[in-house]
Design an enzyme around this catalytic site. Structure first.
Site, PDB file in Angstrom:
ATOM      1  N   HIS A 191       0.928  -1.134   0.105  1.00  0.00           N
ATOM      2  CA  HIS A 191      -0.127   0.038  -0.186  1.00  0.00           C
ATOM      3  C   HIS A 191       0.859   1.156   0.006  1.00  0.00           C
ATOM      4  O   HIS A 191       1.848   1.252   0.652  1.00  0.00           O
ATOM      5  CB  HIS A 191      -0.896   0.067   1.373  1.00  0.00           C
ATOM      6  CG  HIS A 191      -0.332  -0.196   2.588  1.00  0.00           C
ATOM      7  ND1 HIS A 191       0.022  -1.345   3.086  1.00  0.00           N
ATOM      8  CD2 HIS A 191       0.161   0.608   3.456  1.00  0.00           C
ATOM      9  CE1 HIS A 191       0.699  -1.131   4.180  1.00  0.00           C
ATOM     10  NE2 HIS A 191       0.654   0.087   4.510  1.00  0.00           N
ATOM     11  N   LEU A 192       0.453   2.198  -0.784  1.00  0.00           N
ATOM     12  CA  LEU A 192       1.140   3.465  -0.889  1.00  0.00           C
ATOM     13  C   LEU A 192       0.470   4.629   0.003  1.00  0.00           C
ATOM     14  O   LEU A 192      -0.713   4.805  -0.216  1.00  0.00           O
ATOM     15  CB  LEU A 192       1.036   3.876  -2.360  1.00  0.00           C
ATOM     16  CG  LEU A 192       1.442   5.515  -2.742  1.00  0.00           C
ATOM     17  CD1 LEU A 192       2.973   5.429  -2.724  1.00  0.00           C
ATOM     18  CD2 LEU A 192       0.958   5.995  -4.061  1.00  0.00           C
TER      19      LEU A 192
END
Length: 778
Positions: A675-676
C-alpha cells in the site's frame, strides 16, 4: 573683485587637496567579524570623506564583481576620498589588487578583525537581512572554510600600517583612531596589536560547535599535530600555537620524510586501537570525477550518520592528503552540526596507503575510489592503492569482478603477502565507484545532480554495508578463536603454512548475514526474514563475494536462485494485520471505507490518519504483501499506484492549496498488502501519538514512491531500510530541530516556516499546488 578672488580660492583648495594623502583601508576578517559595522561607525562621525566599497552591493545594491570594486575605489581616490574595502580579504591573492591602489597619493592600511571564531559564527548564524544573504546554518561552514585559508597580512605586501583587533575593545579603539583623522592627518607606520606568540590558542571552531572544553595541552602552547580534526583545520591559522600554518605544514612534511610515527593521542581516542574495526575511505567522486563538494559533503555526513545509528564498535575515517582539503573542512563542520560522535567518525590527513606506518592510525579496511574497469593506473587514490597493495590486489579483484557500475562497490580480501596487509594491517580493500561529472570520464552524467546524488548515496551505502559485513565476520572469527584473522597484530596474520590463496578463499565462501543485528518489530514479526529484503536489494546492486545469497548453504548459488529463495521465504501475519488484504481482495464488502476501486487498486482513507489528509492506495495483486516483494515485472503497477496517488493529492489541493503531500512506502509495513501512503505534511492528527508514528514517515524508513520506482527500474528491487530508524530522536521534518516529545514537536511543527530539506525538493518527492511535478508521472 569676486571674479579675481574665486580662482585663487579654488587654486588653494586644489593645492591642499594635492598635498594630503588619501587612505585605502583594507578590512580583513571572516563573515560576522564586524567589517560593515566598523565602516559605518567610522563614517558616522568621521572628519574626512570615506567611501565604503562592498562587493555584496556594488552592482546597484546587488552582488557584483571584484573588478567593479576596484573601479569604484579608484574613482573615489581620484576625487580625493578615502576608501574602506569591505571584503573578507583573508587570502593574500584576494587583497593584492587593492594594494596596487596605493601610491604617492594614497597610503594602504590593513585592519584585521581577528575576533574569536565562535563569536563570528554566532553572529553570522543569528543575523538576518544580511546584504550577501550569508546567514543561518550555512554561515558556520562558510566561516570555518574561510578561516582555513587565512593568511595574515605583512608589511612586505605593501601595507604602510597593519592594525590587529583581537577583541571588542581593540575594535572600538581602531574606530576612534580612524574617526578622528582630519584631512591632513596621518598615522604612524608599522604593525600594531598583533597577538603575542605566547598567547593561548582560542577555542577551535569544531570544539565550539560541539561545546567541548579545551584540553590543557592545547592551551599550553603545545600543538597536537595528529590529524586535522584536532588542530590543523579546526583552529584558524592565526591561532595555531603561535606558528603560522606554513611552518606547521613544513614540520609535518619533515616528520613524514623521517618516517616518524610518534603521534600523540587526540580527541578521537587511541589511533592505533586494536579493539575497533576501522574503515578509512576517501571522498568518492570529488576529485577526478568533479562532483560538487557541498552536495558531496552533505551525502557523506548523512550516510555516515545513518550507518553509525545501526552499527556499534566500528570507526569511520574520511582521509585526504592535504590539510587544505575543502571536502574535509565541509564534512567536519557538518558532522559537528549533527553531533556525530568524533570517536566513531573523524577526518584525517595522510596517505591512505600509509596510515599506520606514517600516522599511527590502524585501519583494517580501506576504500578505493575506483575506475569502472577496476584497473590500476590513472591518478590519485586508485593508482596509490593498487601500487601499495602490489599485483596481488589486481589478481584478487579480477577473481571477484572485472567491472563496476556507478553506485556499487565490491570487497576484496588482501592476500597475506600484500605489503598493505603485512605492514599496514589492511585485510580488505573495498572498491567503490561513484557518479561522474567529468566529461572526460565514462558514465558522464551531464551535470544531472538529481541522479548523481542518488548514485553517490548508493555508493556510500554499499561501501558501508560491505564494511559492516567484514566487521561482523571478523568479530565472529575472533569470538571463535580463529587465528587466521587477528586485527591486533598484522604480522601475526602471517601464519606458518598459510599461502596467499588460502585467506581470500576462506572469505569467498562467507554466507551473507545481516550486518546490523536487526531488532524485529513485534507487531510485524514474521513479515520478512533478515535476508529476504536486504539481500534481495544488495544482490541486484551487484554485491559479490560478501553479499551472496544469505541462504544456509556453503555452495554458491546464482543471483536468480538466491532471489527466488529469499522472496519465497515464509511470512506469517497476525489476524489484525490482514485488514488491508481483506479490503484489497474484497472491496465490495467494505464500500463504506473504499473511496475508489479498479481491477488493479483500491483507495481508502487510513483508519488512523497521521495528518489532515492521509489515504492509502492498495495493490489488489495477491502475493504482493510489501515493498520487499516488488520486482521489475511489477513496475507498471507501481507507476499506476503512484499516478493514482498524485491524482488524489491534486484533488485535495483543489480544496486546500496550502497542503503539501508526500507519497511513499514503509520499508517494513505492519500490515499485509502493498500500500502506498499519500500523506499531507502538516501531521496535524490526534492519531499521531508516539515516536514510531512520527519516524515511520520522517526518516529513511519511509521510501519515496519515485525513488522506489527508479530503483526497481534500475536494479530490479527497492532498497529496504532498517526498523531501527523508528527509534531515532524526534526531529522536525522541515528544519531538522530536535524535540523531547511528541506534544512539543507538534507545537513546533505547527509554526515552523522553514523550507523542506533539499533532498525532498527533487525527483517529484513532494506534491504541492505550486509544484511543477504535480502532474508528472514516473
Amino acid at each position: 573683485m569676486e571674479e579675481k578672488d574665486s580662482p585663487t580660492l579654488q587654486q588653494e583648495q586644489e593645492e591642499v587637496k594635492g598635498k594630503r594623502k588619501t587612505l585605502v583601508v583594507i578590512l580583513m576578517g571572516p563573515p560576522g567579524s564586524g567589517k560593515t559595522t566598523f565602516c559605518n561607525d567610522v563614517m558616522s562621525s568621521a572628519r574626512r570623506c570615506w567611501v565604503r566599497i562592498c562587493q555584496d552591493t556594488i552592482a546597484n545594491g546587488k552582488a557584483g564583481a571584484k573588478s567593479q570594486c576596484l573601479k569604484s575605489a579608484a574613482d573615489a581616490l581620484k576625487d580625493g576620498k578615502s576608501v574602506f574595502i569591505d571584503r573578507c580579504n583573508l587570502e593574500r591573492d584576494q587583497r593584492a589588487d587593492f594594494l596596487r591602489l596605493g601610491g604617492a597619493q594614497a597610503d594602504v592600511h590593513a585592519v584585521v578583525l581577528d575576533l574569536p571564531a565562535r563569536l563570528c559564527i554566532s553572529r553570522s548564524v543569528n543575523r538576518t537581512g544580511h546584504e550577501g544573504n550569508l546567514q543561518g546554518g550555512k554561515a558556520a561552514a562558510v566561516v570555518n572554510r574561510m578561516l582555513q585559508k587565512k593568511e595574515l597580512p605583512q608589511l612586505s605586501e605593501g601595507f604602510s600600517r597593519i592594525t590587529f583587533c583581537q577583541n571588542e575593545n581593540d575594535v572600538k579603539n581602531a574606530v576612534k583612531i580612524y574617526s578622528a583623522l582630519d584631512l591632513s592627518d596621518t598615522l604612524p607606520s608599522g604593525v600594531f596589536g598583533q597577538r603575542s606568540k605566547d598567547a593561548k590558542v582560542q577555542l577551535g571552531i569544531m570544539k565550539f560547535l560541539k561545546k567541548v572544553e579545551i584540553p590543557e595541552n592545547e592551551t599550553s602552547g603545545k600543538c597536537n599535530v595528529i590529524d586535522d580534526n584536532t588542530c590543523q583545520d579546526s583552529i584558524p591559522r592565526q591561532e595555531t600555537c603561535g606558528k603560522d600554518l606554513c611552518s606547521m605544514e613544513l614540520e609535518m612534511e619533515n616528520k613524514d620524510k623521517k618516517g616518524s610515527d610518534s603521534l600523540e593521542k587526540s580527541s578521537v581516542g587511541d589511533l592505533s586501537s586494536n579493539d575497533v574495526h576501522t574503515l578509512a575511505f576517501p571522498s568518492i567522486s570529488t576529485a577526478d570525477f568533479q562532483f560538487d563538494h557541498e552536495k558531496a559533503s552533505d551525502i557523506i555526513v548523512e550516510s555516515v550518520a545513518d550507518f553509525l545509528r545501526k552499527v556499534d564498535n566500528v570507526r569511520l575515517v574520511l582521509v585526504d592528503l592535504s590539510h587544505k582539503s575543502n571536502i574535509l573542512s565541509l564534512v567536519r563542520a557538518k558532522a559537528a552540526e549533527r553531533n556525530i560522535d568524533s570517536k566513531k567518525f573523524f577526518t584525517f590527513v595522510g596517505d591512505i596507503t600509509q596510515l599506520y606506518t606514517k600516522r599511527g592510525l590502524r585501519c583494517n579496511v580501506i576504500a578505493n575510489a575506483a575506475n569502472w574497469r577496476l584497473k590500476p593506473g590513472g591518478g590519485g587514490v586508485n593508482a596509490a592503492i593498487f601500487k601499495a597493495a602490489g599485483k596481488s590486489l589486481e589478481i584478487a579483484t579480477k577473481e571477484r569482478i572485472e567491472t563496476l557500475s556507478p553506485g556499487n562497490s565490491v570487497a576484496v580480501p588482501l592476500p597475506s603477502t600484500s605489503p598493505l596487509y603485512k605492514f599496514e594491517g589492511v585485510t580488505h580493500v573495498i572498491h567503490v565507484l561513484g557518479p561522474n561529472m567529468n566529461p572526460q570520464r565514462p558514465n558522464y552524467l551531464k551535470n544531472n545532480y538529481v541522479k548523481g546524488c542518488m548514485v553517490l548515496r548508493d555508493a556510500y551505502s554499499s561501501l558501508f554495508e560491505h564494511f559492516a559485513s567484514i566487521s561482523k565476520s571478523c568479530l565472529q572469527r575472533e569470538g571463535s578463536g580463529d587465528s587466521r584473522y587477528n586485527l591486533s597484530d598484522p604480522q601475526s596474520n602471517l601464519m606458518e603454512g598459510t599461502t596467499s590463496e588460502q585467506f581470500p578463499q576462506s572469505d569467498q565462501k562467507i554466507k551473507r548475514e545481516d550486518p546490523y543485528d536487526f531488532e524485529r518489530n513485534k507487531r510485524s514479526k514474521g513479515i520478512l526474514t533478515e535476508s529476504s529484503s536486504k539481500d534481495k536489494y544488495n544482490m541486484q546492486h551487484g554485491d559479490h563475494g560478501f553479499a551472496e545469497s544469505g541462504i544456509n548453504s556453503d555452495a554458491p548459488k546464482s543471483d536468480d536462485e538466491s532471489r527466488k529463495t529469499a522472496v519465497a521465504t515464509k511470512r506469517t501475519w497476525g489476524s489484525w494485520a490482514q485488514a488491508l488484504y481483506e479490503n484489497a481482495m474484497h472491496p465490495e464488502k467494505h464500500k463504506n471505507a473504499v473511496m475508489e476501486i479498479s481491477n488493479e487498486y483500491v483507495v481508502l482513507n487510513d483508519r488512523y490518519p497521521k495528518a489532515k489528509k492521509h489515504i492509502l492506495v492498495l495493490s489488489r495483486l495477491h502475493g504482493l504483501d510489501c515493498l520487499a516483494d516488488v520486482q521489475k515485472e511489477h513496475l507498471p503497477l507501481m507507476k499506476q499506484l503512484h499516478a493514482v496517488g498524485v491524482q488524489w493529492a491534486e484533488r485535495f489541493l483543489s480544496e486546500d492549496a496550502s497542503l503539501v503531500f508526500r507519497l511513499g512506502y514503509h520499508s517494513v509495513p505492519s500490515m499485509r498488502q502493498l500500500h502506498l501512503h499519500v500523506i499531507s505534511q502538516d501531521f496535524d492528527s490526534t492519531h499521531l501519538k508516539n515516536k514510531k508514528h512520527w519516524n515511520s514517515f520522517n526518516t529513511a524508513f519511509f521510501r519515496d514512491s519515485t525513488d522506489a520506482i527508479e530503483e526497481i527500474d534500475k536494479y530490479g528491487a527497492a532498497k529496504i531500510n532498517d526498523e531501527k530508524l523508528l527509534t531515532m530522536e524526534l526531529r522536525c521534518h522541515r528544519c531538522r530541530s530536535a524535540h523531547p516529545n511528541i506534544p512539543k514537536l507538534k507545537s513546533h511543527v505547527a509554526n515552523c516556516k522553514f523550507s523542506f530539506p533539499s533532498h525532498l525538493l527533487h525527483n517529484g518527492r513532494l506534491v504541492s499546488a505550486s509544484s511543477k511535478t504535480v502532474s508528472e508521472k514516473p
